[in-house]
Design a protein around this motif. Structure first.
Motif, mmCIF file in Angstrom:
data_model
loop_
_atom_site.group_PDB
_atom_site.id
_atom_site.type_symbol
_atom_site.label_atom_id
_atom_site.label_comp_id
_atom_site.label_asym_id
_atom_site.label_seq_id
_atom_site.Cartn_x
_atom_site.Cartn_y
_atom_site.Cartn_z
ATOM 1 N N TYR A 111 0.823 -1.206 0.000
ATOM 2 C CA TYR A 111 0.000 0.000 0.000
ATOM 3 C C TYR A 111 0.861 1.262 0.000
ATOM 4 O O TYR A 111 0.728 2.113 -0.865
ATOM 5 N N ASP A 160 -8.783 3.991 1.999
ATOM 6 C CA ASP A 160 -9.850 3.479 1.148
ATOM 7 C C ASP A 160 -9.468 2.091 0.661
ATOM 8 O O ASP A 160 -8.286 1.722 0.629
ATOM 9 N N TYR A 161 -10.459 1.323 0.236
ATOM 10 C CA TYR A 161 -10.224 -0.059 -0.156
ATOM 11 C C TYR A 161 -10.763 -0.336 -1.551
ATOM 12 O O TYR A 161 -11.786 0.216 -1.963
ATOM 13 N N ARG A 162 -10.046 -1.227 -2.261
ATOM 14 C CA ARG A 162 -10.568 -1.739 -3.522
ATOM 15 C C ARG A 162 -11.590 -2.820 -3.226
ATOM 16 O O ARG A 162 -11.717 -3.315 -2.106
ATOM 17 N N TRP A 163 -12.305 -3.232 -4.262
ATOM 18 C CA TRP A 163 -13.401 -4.187 -4.074
ATOM 19 C C TRP A 163 -12.940 -5.520 -3.492
ATOM 20 O O TRP A 163 -13.701 -6.207 -2.792
ATOM 21 N N ASP A 164 -11.678 -5.912 -3.776
ATOM 22 C CA ASP A 164 -11.212 -7.234 -3.337
ATOM 23 C C ASP A 164 -10.410 -7.186 -2.041
ATOM 24 O O ASP A 164 -9.900 -8.215 -1.590
ATOM 25 N N GLU A 165 -10.300 -6.024 -1.438
ATOM 26 C CA GLU A 165 -9.437 -5.879 -0.271
ATOM 27 C C GLU A 165 -10.207 -6.022 1.037
ATOM 28 O O GLU A 165 -11.333 -5.542 1.173
#
Length: 206
Positions: A111, A160-165
């Motif tokens: 990250y 913030d997060y991605r959809w798969d995180e």
């Protein structure tokens, strides 16, 4: 923890710091919501405010838990207890966990990277302890050391997060010191963290 026991812990830690010398490193992946669950978010945010955290993050003490869960402190600190003897270095590598789309295994995705401001040795004896008694819970863990820190200069940052995180983080700290007497660079054991690592704040028991 009773007041008497609390004082005894402080005295023992100070005496040990004076009598011995120890190099070490610690990392932290600390979400403000975790501090809230332990009912210490106000003191912790006040402490970082005195150390330079912007006022806008201090306002997180009044935000909802969901908002606090979107803000965290990622850091790695290299310390030298006792006296200034070495030049110190710290690096902090922050990772997110995610689910592999094919194998469905939990993987790590880098990250951010942080590095301390070169080789340095800073005396950690902030005057904030004298200015505000509410910060005394941090004092015996930080006053008799020199240290360098790798982390966001604002201390707190939004995540913030991605959809798969997955909504948790992992921090790996790299720690080293340079000995001017022997002109040698030495590496310490890596540090790891998935939470606030409160045992290294001196506030794991209150």
């Amino acid at each position: 923890m009773s007041m008497l026991r609390h004082l005894l812990v402080i005295i023992v830690c100070i005496c040990l710091s004076k009598m011995s010398f120890a190099l070490g490193g610690v990392s932290r992946a600390c979400f403000i919501s975790e501090l809230r669950d332990l009912k210490i978010e106000k003191e912790a945010l006040l402490f970082f405010k005195y150390l330079g955290m912007p006022d806008r993050f201090y306002e997180l003490r009044n935000k909802s838990r969901n908002e606090q869960a979107r803000h965290a402190i990622f850091e790695s600190i290299t310390t030298d207890y006792g006296s200034v003897r070495y030049y110190l270095l710290a690096e902090s590598r922050v990772y997110k966990k995610f689910i592999h789309p094919v194998y469905r295994t939990t993987e790590l995705r880098k990250y951010k990277d942080y590095t301390s401001d070169g080789w340095d040795s800073v005396n950690d004896d902030p005057d904030v302890f004298k200015e505000d008694s509410r910060l005394s819970i941090f004092k015996h863990n930080r006053e008799l050391i020199t240290s360098v820190r790798a982390g966001n200069p604002d201390f707190v940052e939004a995540v913030d997060y991605r959809w798969d995180e997955m909504q948790n983080m992992f921090v790996m700290g790299m720690h080293a010191y340079y000995d001017p007497k022997t002109k040698s660079t030495n590496f310490l054991e890596k540090s790891w963290a998935t939470d606030c690592n409160l045992s290294n704040w001196g506030i794991q028991e209150r």
